[in-house]
Scaffold this motif. Structure first.
Motif, PDB file in Angstrom:
ATOM      1  N   ASP A  62     -26.319   6.153  55.221  1.00 47.63           N
ATOM      2  CA  ASP A  62     -24.967   5.851  55.699  1.00 47.63           C
ATOM      3  C   ASP A  62     -23.920   5.920  54.593  1.00 47.63           C
ATOM      4  N   ARG A  73     -21.386  -3.255  58.505  1.00 49.77           N
ATOM      5  CA  ARG A  73     -21.909  -2.931  59.836  1.00 49.77           C
ATOM      6  C   ARG A  73     -21.631  -4.048  60.836  1.00 49.77           C
ATOM      7  N   THR A 113     -19.565   1.385  59.906  1.00 50.64           N
ATOM      8  CA  THR A 113     -20.970   1.795  59.868  1.00 50.64           C
ATOM      9  C   THR A 113     -21.338   2.713  58.715  1.00 50.64           C
ATOM     10  N   PRO A 148     -17.050   2.064  66.363  1.00 56.80           N
ATOM     11  CA  PRO A 148     -17.394   2.247  64.945  1.00 56.80           C
ATOM     12  C   PRO A 148     -16.372   3.095  64.211  1.00 56.80           C
TER      13      PRO A 148
END
Length: 290
Positions: free
Chosen positions: A91, A62, A67, A20
């Motif tokens: 997020d 995502r 992310t 990520p």
């Protein structure tokens, strides 16, 4: 009868990243069409026609390993909007500021509200601020006064300072030295050469690289990326602007980060997962834990 053209198909999603990472700079309000197409900005017009949503942008990101993201304000309405969106999405973080092109609007009242917004927990940056000598939408005097005021706001609120620097490298560095840079400084969409990258690194400033590092005619940016220490690197889209190769001319989006990151990994001679991990750690150092 005039027949309107349907919006162009968005770029195909790239191969997902092996680890990520986050997008350190984008403009969600423009991507979802909150900024009116009547602004004359063709990218804003295309974004408005695409009818994107914040949740859709996050889902697409995502799916390829991006992310989290930081959405950045450029005037008071966009700063308010981005702060509210960040408050609603775990997020997403926000930056708030008056862009140097709008520096004529940086009144004491406006700057006071920017500082109030910067104090919110979901707002992790004061920016984008700085100097833009490419456009003359605001006088250089107004730009310098606004930039210096934002430096003070970043220092007082303890938030990262996110800098817009276009054709103004020497003066941006000079103002930072004169004012005393806050502890965390990020050069958004870094546009300097290797010499400037070395100077920024020596000062402990973060360098955030965007789509132009992939452009054929941007060898100087790749040289800058080679010089930049991995521990001071970030990656961004500036979406919906500055899409990476092979999507120049199309609206950018956070899900295209893998193209820029893989380019940077090749430049640095590291595996993409290692660069993702380094950038994630840098993101915590700059913006705080998510």
């Amino acid at each position: 009868m005039t027949v309107s053209k349907p919006p162009a198909a968005p770029p195909v999603a790239p191969e997902p990243l092996p680890a990520p990472v986050f997008d350190s700079h984008c403009h969600l309000d423009i991507m979802v069409g909150d900024r009116q197409a009547s602004s004359g900005d063709p990218v804003a017009q295309a974004a408005q026609a695409a009818s994107a949503t914040v949740s859709g942008i996050l889902d697409a990101a995502r799916a390829v390993g991006v992310t989290r993201l930081v959405t950045i304000g450029y005037d008071l309405p966009s700063s308010r909007w981005n702060a509210e969106v960040a408050a609603a999405h775990a997020d997403v973080y926000a930056g708030v500021a008056i862009h140097p092109n709008e520096a004529h609007a940086a009144t004491p009242e406006t700057l006071a509200e920017i500082e109030e917004l910067a104090g919110r927990p979901e707002v992790r940056a004061v920016g984008e601020t700085g100097l833009d000598y490419f456009r003359d939408w605001a006088s250089r005097d107004d730009q310098h006064a606004s930039f210096r005021a934002h430096i003070e706001i970043a220092r007082r609120t303890g938030k990262a300072l996110v800098i817009h620097d276009r054709d103004a490298h020497a003066d941006v560095l000079k103002v930072l030295a004169e004012e005393g840079a806050p502890p965390v400084v990020v050069f958004h969409s870094f546009s300097g050469d290797a010499e400037m990258a070395a100077e920024c690194a020596a000062a402990g400033y973060y360098l955030s690289f965007s789509g132009p590092v992939t452009y054929k005619n941007a060898g100087y940016l790749r040289e800058a990326a080679r010089v930049a220490p991995v521990e001071l690197m970030l990656v961004e889209t500036d979406a919906p602007y500055l899409p990476p190769v092979p999507h120049r001319g199309k609206p950018n989006a956070p899900y295209l980060i893998p193209l820029t990151l893989r380019c940077l990994a090749e430049i640095k001679g590291v595996e993409p997962d290692a660069l993702c991990e380094a950038i994630e750690a840098n993101g915590v150092a700059v913006f705080g834990a998510w």
